[in-house]
Design a protein around this motif. Structure first.
Motif, PDB file in Angstrom:
ATOM      1  N   ALA A  82       0.841  -1.204   0.000  1.00  0.00           N
ATOM      2  CA  ALA A  82       0.000   0.000   0.000  1.00  0.00           C
ATOM      3  C   ALA A  82       0.869   1.245   0.000  1.00  0.00           C
ATOM      4  O   ALA A  82       1.981   1.258   0.540  1.00  0.00           O
ATOM      5  CB  ALA A  82      -0.923  -0.012   1.205  1.00  0.00           C
ATOM      6  N   THR A  83       0.369   2.327  -0.600  1.00  0.00           N
ATOM      7  CA  THR A  83       1.089   3.603  -0.684  1.00  0.00           C
ATOM      8  C   THR A  83       0.132   4.748  -0.378  1.00  0.00           C
ATOM      9  O   THR A  83      -1.091   4.578  -0.340  1.00  0.00           O
ATOM     10  CB  THR A  83       1.705   3.810  -2.080  1.00  0.00           C
ATOM     11  N   SER A  84       0.703   5.954  -0.184  1.00  0.00           N
ATOM     12  CA  SER A  84      -0.097   7.144   0.051  1.00  0.00           C
ATOM     13  C   SER A  84       0.735   8.369  -0.278  1.00  0.00           C
ATOM     14  O   SER A  84       1.973   8.345  -0.162  1.00  0.00           O
ATOM     15  CB  SER A  84      -0.570   7.218   1.509  1.00  0.00           C
ATOM     16  N   ALA A  85       0.057   9.455  -0.699  1.00  0.00           N
ATOM     17  CA  ALA A  85       0.710  10.746  -0.938  1.00  0.00           C
ATOM     18  C   ALA A  85       0.227  11.792   0.060  1.00  0.00           C
ATOM     19  O   ALA A  85       0.484  12.978  -0.107  1.00  0.00           O
ATOM     20  CB  ALA A  85       0.433  11.218  -2.360  1.00  0.00           C
ATOM     21  N   SER A  86      -0.442  11.372   1.128  1.00  0.00           N
ATOM     22  CA  SER A  86      -0.972  12.291   2.121  1.00  0.00           C
ATOM     23  C   SER A  86       0.122  12.666   3.124  1.00  0.00           C
ATOM     24  O   SER A  86       1.047  11.889   3.373  1.00  0.00           O
ATOM     25  CB  SER A  86      -2.145  11.648   2.859  1.00  0.00           C
ATOM     26  N   ALA A  87      -0.003  13.839   3.721  1.00  0.00           N
ATOM     27  CA  ALA A  87       0.941  14.236   4.767  1.00  0.00           C
ATOM     28  C   ALA A  87       0.739  13.413   6.033  1.00  0.00           C
ATOM     29  O   ALA A  87       1.705  13.088   6.733  1.00  0.00           O
ATOM     30  CB  ALA A  87       0.787  15.716   5.086  1.00  0.00           C
ATOM     31  N   ASN A  88      -0.519  13.062   6.306  1.00  0.00           N
ATOM     32  CA  ASN A  88      -0.834  12.299   7.522  1.00  0.00           C
ATOM     33  C   ASN A  88      -1.794  11.162   7.164  1.00  0.00           C
ATOM     34  O   ASN A  88      -2.998  11.217   7.457  1.00  0.00           O
ATOM     35  CB  ASN A  88      -1.457  13.208   8.580  1.00  0.00           C
ATOM     36  N   PRO A  89      -1.283  10.117   6.536  1.00  0.00           N
ATOM     37  CA  PRO A  89      -2.163   9.033   6.090  1.00  0.00           C
ATOM     38  C   PRO A  89      -2.551   8.113   7.244  1.00  0.00           C
ATOM     39  O   PRO A  89      -1.946   8.130   8.319  1.00  0.00           O
ATOM     40  CB  PRO A  89      -1.289   8.283   5.083  1.00  0.00           C
TER      41      PRO A  89
END
Length: 602
Positions: A340-347
């Motif tokens: 899994a991945t994310s581009a959020s500052a606070n995922p």
């Protein structure tokens, strides 16, 4: 003005306001605003200007020295001061030092991180070179010392610690009827004149500070008399110094030209903070504006935050980043180690299964700085001991107690350590037996650890079963029989009370160790009831067998009851004898007259 690393803010003292003489106000800058703390800062130094201030990292406080006054310094009301002060936890305190530099203002003063002390140079009184460490000023060299190489006498120079080059940097100032433009370094107690080209033009009272803890020195403005002949005028150019070289910068905007302002690097905000200064001669030119020089610092100290730090399988965990520096806006790229991945500052993320996962974060800012880091996240059910039992409980003295534990979560195999509360310990067993030999109560502690090193503790309280104890001097004999009983107790909660029933209809005895006379033959079940402080009861009985013998009359029983020593003597003779009158012929002589009784002599 300097940054107070202990309290986490910039602190400013004194100076000239716009239309008045020097002040003794204390202000701090935090959360993008100035706050006047004069009313809570204790007794401050007298009103003054040109005081040296720097944070003394070795001693852990802001160090302040000297300054110029309107004739209010010391007992003699001198114009210039040489008193030493500390500012710590928002309070001013005067310091008493064995010696001190001469009274002066406009000196250069900064903490020399390479040498681990505060260094002071020059000032209006040409103080020479001094250092301060652990409450003591030490003269390195006087201004008149011809054998020690140091900058020429001056005041109003710029002076700051250059962390990138590892030395104290000094620039310019006002010397003997001239403004100066020389550059010097100081390290290891040695001054060295540098010859960088290009350099800022000669000037006095520039505003100079380190730009960030690991970077360059920043210089702004100052006052100059050049080109001659001309009255003093102010500058507003900006320069940086790093790697032994000056570089002129061209910011899009800048404060108005000025000199004699205050400047300090604000670690909290990662910017150099500039306040006030004068735009022309006289107090009418004094300013109270605030500016920040925020260079584009690199991204440093990047770390990954996880809450909770040990996520449960299937439960949501929150992720964040901690770092310093950089220029917003920032971009984030997360990889959670399970695809899994994310581009959020606070995922947020939930792991489906227990295990170890390597979480990676790539961070970029708008000034082309980048940083990355990784953190291993352990996902599992935390170790717990939901069950710890003891059987029997209450326990019996000198009898085994069986302890059993139940564990779940964590990562087996587990290790165990037992503390039984009486000084005894047990080894690495989930189920164990222990024997208590002294009264309780006891708290048993079980420590369980799993393979990754998680540790939990479980407790169970053990009480010792209350038991009555009975002993007697004899259990058989002929009536009347004197028997001494000894009562005792173990377990429960002292103190104890005792109740004896002798089984022959006699009154209950409440003494611990009674003596009783059995007057008739028969079998007597003697019962002791012990009661502890908690209201618990324990019963113990013993059988006394009384055989045939001489029956006791009521008078004999009374006599025996009245004196145990007498009763014991009678018992030893095997029966009871009483004086009785016998009718015989009188002796052939006169004697005292006697009146007889059926029961004895009167």
């Amino acid at each position: 003005m300097t940054y107070d690393a202990l309290d986490g803010y910039v602190v400013l003292f004194g100076g000239f306001p716009i239309t008045a003489g020097p002040t003794s106000d204390t202000w701090v800058f935090a959360n993008d605003r100035w706050v006047n703390i004069s009313l809570t800062a204790g007794t401050p130094p007298t009103p003054r200007y040109g005081m040296g201030m720097t944070y003394d990292a070795l001693d852990g406080y802001v160090l302040a020295f000297g300054g110029g006054t309107a004739g209010t310094c010391g007992p003699s009301n001198a114009a210039d001061c040489n008193d030493t002060w500390s500012f710590r936890a928002g309070k001013w305190s005067p310091l008493t030092t064995p010696v001190a530099p001469p009274p002066t203002w406009g000196m250069g003063m900064t903490y020399d991180a390479a040498d681990g002390y505060v260094v002071l140079f020059g000032g209006s009184a040409d103080a020479g070179t001094w250092n301060y460490s652990r409450g003591v000023w030490t003269s390195i060299a006087a201004a008149s010392n011809a054998t020690y190489v140091q900058p020429s006498p001056r005041h109003g120079m710029g002076m700051a610690y250059d962390a990138q080059d590892g030395y104290v940097l000094l620039f310019g100032g006002y010397g003997v009827n001239e403004v100066l433009g020389d550059t010097w370094s100081f390290v290891g107690g040695v001054w060295t004149e540098l010859s960088p080209f290009p350099s800022p033009s000669p000037r006095e009272a520039p505003m100079m500070t380190n730009d960030d803890p690991g970077g360059s020195v920043i210089l702004f403005g100052g006052s100059t008399y050049l080109p001659d002949p001309s009255p003093p005028h102010q500058l507003n150019d900006t320069w940086s110094f790093a790697g032994g070289s000056w570089t002129k910068l061209t910011p899009g905007s800048a404060p108005a030209a000025r000199g004699e302002g205050a400047i300090a690097y604000d670690v909290t905000d990662s910017c150099s903070l500039l306040f006030g200064g004068t735009e022309q001669l006289g107090t009418a030119g004094n300013q109270n504006d605030t500016w920040a020089w925020c260079n584009a610092p690199p991204l440093v100290g990047l770390s990954i935050l996880v809450d909770p730090s040990i996520p449960l399988p299937g439960a949501v965990a929150s992720f964040g980043a901690s770092f310093r520096g950089g220029v917003s806006p920032f971009t984030y790229a997360w990889a959670f180690g399970d695809g899994a991945t994310s581009a959020s500052a606070n995922p947020v993320h939930a792991y489906a299964a227990a295990g170890f996962y390597a979480v990676l974060l790539w961070l970029n800012d708008s000034a082309a700085h980048s940083a990355n880091t990784t953190r291993e996240v352990h996902v599992y059910v935390p170790l717990a001991v939901p069950g710890l039992t003891a059987d029997p409980n209450p326990a019996f003295l000198e009898q085994p107690v069986n302890f059993s534990s139940t564990e779940n979560g964590g990562t087996p195999p587990y290790t165990y350590h037992w503390e039984f509360g009486d000084g005894g310990t047990g080894g690495s067993l989930a189920n164990i037996t222990h024997v208590y030999t002294t009264n309780g109560p006891f708290q048993v502690e079980l420590t369980v650890s799993d393979t990754p090193g998680a540790i939990v503790h479980a407790f169970v309280n053990i009480t010792i079963q209350l038991q009555a104890l009975v002993q007697s001097t004899t259990a058989t004999g002929s009536a009347p029989l004197v028997v001494s009983f000894t009562g005792g107790a173990q377990g429960g909660h002292p103190p104890y009370s005792y109740s004896w029933n002798f089984g022959d209809g006699s009154p209950i005895s409440t003494v611990q160790n009674p003596t009783h006379i059995f007057g008739s033959s028969g079998s007597y079940d003697v019962v002791l009831i012990v009661t502890d402080a908690g209201g618990n009861h324990a019963v113990r009985s013993t059988l006394v067998q009384i055989g045939g013998g001489t029956s006791m009359s009521s008078l004999a029983l009374g006599l025996l009851t009245g004196g145990l020593g007498f009763a014991a003597g009678v018992a030893a003779m095997g029966g009871l004898s009483l004086w009785r009158r016998r009718r015989t012929k009188k002796p052939p002589r006169e004697g005292p007259k006697v009146e007889s009784s059926e029961q004895g002599v009167r």
